[in-house]
Design a protein around this motif. Structure first.
Motif, PDB file in Angstrom:
ATOM      1  N   ILE A  15       0.848  -1.198   0.000  1.00 21.89           N
ATOM      2  CA  ILE A  15       0.000   0.000   0.000  1.00 21.89           C
ATOM      3  C   ILE A  15       0.884   1.249   0.000  1.00 21.89           C
ATOM      4  CG2 ILE A  15      -1.647   1.369   1.359  1.00 21.89           C
ATOM      5  CD1 ILE A  15      -2.947  -1.065   0.010  1.00 21.89           C
ATOM      6  N   ALA A  16       1.920   1.255   0.826  1.00 20.94           N
ATOM      7  CA  ALA A  16       2.832   2.400   0.896  1.00 20.94           C
ATOM      8  C   ALA A  16       3.520   2.624  -0.452  1.00 20.94           C
ATOM      9  CB  ALA A  16       3.864   2.194   2.003  1.00 20.94           C
ATOM     10  N   LYS A  19       0.927   4.128  -2.885  1.00 20.22           N
ATOM     11  CA  LYS A  19       0.661   5.527  -2.559  1.00 20.22           C
ATOM     12  C   LYS A  19       1.846   6.430  -2.900  1.00 20.22           C
ATOM     13  CE  LYS A  19      -2.902   5.096   1.003  1.00 20.22           C
ATOM     14  NZ  LYS A  19      -3.253   5.392   2.405  1.00 20.22           N
ATOM     15  N   SER A  20       3.065   5.905  -2.802  1.00 22.21           N
ATOM     16  CA  SER A  20       4.238   6.721  -3.127  1.00 22.21           C
ATOM     17  C   SER A  20       4.314   7.001  -4.624  1.00 22.21           C
ATOM     18  CB  SER A  20       5.529   6.058  -2.632  1.00 22.21           C
ATOM     19  OG  SER A  20       5.868   4.956  -3.447  1.00 22.21           O
ATOM     20  N   PRO A  23      -0.053   9.144  -5.662  1.00 24.24           N
ATOM     21  CA  PRO A  23      -0.543   9.816  -4.451  1.00 24.24           C
ATOM     22  C   PRO A  23      -2.055  10.024  -4.424  1.00 24.24           C
ATOM     23  CG  PRO A  23       1.038  11.190  -5.654  1.00 24.24           C
ATOM     24  CD  PRO A  23       0.915   9.918  -6.398  1.00 24.24           C
ATOM     25  N   ASN A  24      -2.709  10.074  -5.564  1.00 24.97           N
ATOM     26  CA  ASN A  24      -4.162  10.284  -5.606  1.00 24.97           C
ATOM     27  C   ASN A  24      -4.938   8.994  -5.815  1.00 24.97           C
ATOM     28  OD1 ASN A  24      -4.012  13.091  -5.217  1.00 24.97           O
ATOM     29  ND2 ASN A  24      -3.453  13.350  -7.366  1.00 24.97           N
ATOM     30  N   VAL A  25      -4.296   7.860  -5.559  1.00 22.88           N
ATOM     31  CA  VAL A  25      -4.959   6.573  -5.770  1.00 22.88           C
ATOM     32  C   VAL A  25      -6.204   6.459  -4.886  1.00 22.88           C
ATOM     33  CG1 VAL A  25      -3.615   5.289  -4.030  1.00 22.88           C
ATOM     34  CG2 VAL A  25      -4.555   4.086  -6.012  1.00 22.88           C
ATOM     35  N   LEU A  27      -8.278   3.762  -3.054  1.00 23.21           N
ATOM     36  CA  LEU A  27      -8.189   2.371  -2.610  1.00 23.21           C
ATOM     37  C   LEU A  27      -9.513   1.882  -2.050  1.00 23.21           C
ATOM     38  CD1 LEU A  27      -4.732   2.504  -0.817  1.00 23.21           C
ATOM     39  CD2 LEU A  27      -5.230   1.526  -3.066  1.00 23.21           C
ATOM     40  N   VAL A  53      -4.763   2.483   6.473  1.00 22.46           N
ATOM     41  CA  VAL A  53      -4.802   2.565   5.006  1.00 22.46           C
ATOM     42  C   VAL A  53      -5.677   3.719   4.540  1.00 22.46           C
ATOM     43  CG1 VAL A  53      -5.441   1.357   2.885  1.00 22.46           C
ATOM     44  CG2 VAL A  53      -4.335   0.097   4.739  1.00 22.46           C
ATOM     45  N   TYR A  55      -9.057   3.672   3.359  1.00 24.10           N
ATOM     46  CA  TYR A  55      -9.716   3.313   2.101  1.00 24.10           C
ATOM     47  C   TYR A  55     -10.787   4.337   1.759  1.00 24.10           C
ATOM     48  CZ  TYR A  55      -7.786  -1.289   3.220  1.00 24.10           C
ATOM     49  OH  TYR A  55      -6.946  -2.326   3.546  1.00 24.10           O
ATOM     50  N   GLU A  56     -10.974   4.562   0.463  1.00 23.07           N
ATOM     51  CA  GLU A  56     -12.096   5.407   0.052  1.00 23.07           C
ATOM     52  C   GLU A  56     -13.396   4.632   0.162  1.00 23.07           C
ATOM     53  OE1 GLU A  56     -12.163   7.985  -3.282  1.00 23.07           O
ATOM     54  OE2 GLU A  56     -10.018   8.363  -3.139  1.00 23.07           O
TER      55      GLU A  56
END
Length: 167
Positions: A15-16, A19-20, A23-25, A27, A53, A55-56
């Protein structure tokens, strides 16, 4: 017991890394509460994963035995009342997290696939690239079913976005 081939630490490292690079993912994840043998601590670990995490969206369900599966034969089934309480708590926390995470979309323009016209509200709806449901106002002749339109988002919740057609 669910035959996952990775640890929490390995999952969080992936996950890190995602995201790196993105950045606008957006999840999302699937969660089963009340799998046989799930302890209070196991459930708290799931809750802490939501926090970590962020999550959206989540898709969460209570475990239910399926015929001919190993888990259906496990003797340490979780009580239905406990599963229901855990699911409700999970959804309540995710609603707060999802709404917070989604605030990044306020005043942004999103590409939305027009899917439906709602006669009762005179609004259209569709989904953006993150699979979020978007309701929007526009003249009926300006939105075509199956077409992509640009929507300025002005109201956001954990599950729904609202906006206006960009001319």
């Amino acid at each position: 017991r669910m035959n996952r081939g990775y640890t929490r630490e390995e999952y969080l490292a992936k996950i890190a890394m995602i995201k790196s690079h993105l950045p606008n993912v957006a999840l999302s994840t699937d969660i089963i509460v009340g799998f046989p043998g799930e302890t209070d601590q196991d459930f708290e670990d799931t809750m802490s994963m939501l926090e970590e995490v962020r999550y959206e969206t989540i898709y969460a369900f209570k475990y239910s035995p399926r015929p001919f599966t190993k888990a259906a034969q496990f003797l340490d089934q979780v009580d239905e009342d406990i599963k229901q309480a855990r699911l409700e708590r999970l959804f309540a926390r995710q609603k707060v997290i999802g709404t917070s995470v989604a605030q990044k979309y306020v005043n942004q323009t999103a590409e939305v696939l027009v899917e439906k016209f709602h006669e009762d509200t005179a609004k259209f709806s569709g989904r953006n690239r993150e699979n979020k449901l978007v309701y929007f106002n526009c003249d009926q002749d300006k939105a075509v079913m199956g077409e992509m339109v640009q929507i300025k988002l002005n109201e956001i919740s954990a599950h729904v976005m609202k906006g206006e057609l960009v001319q």
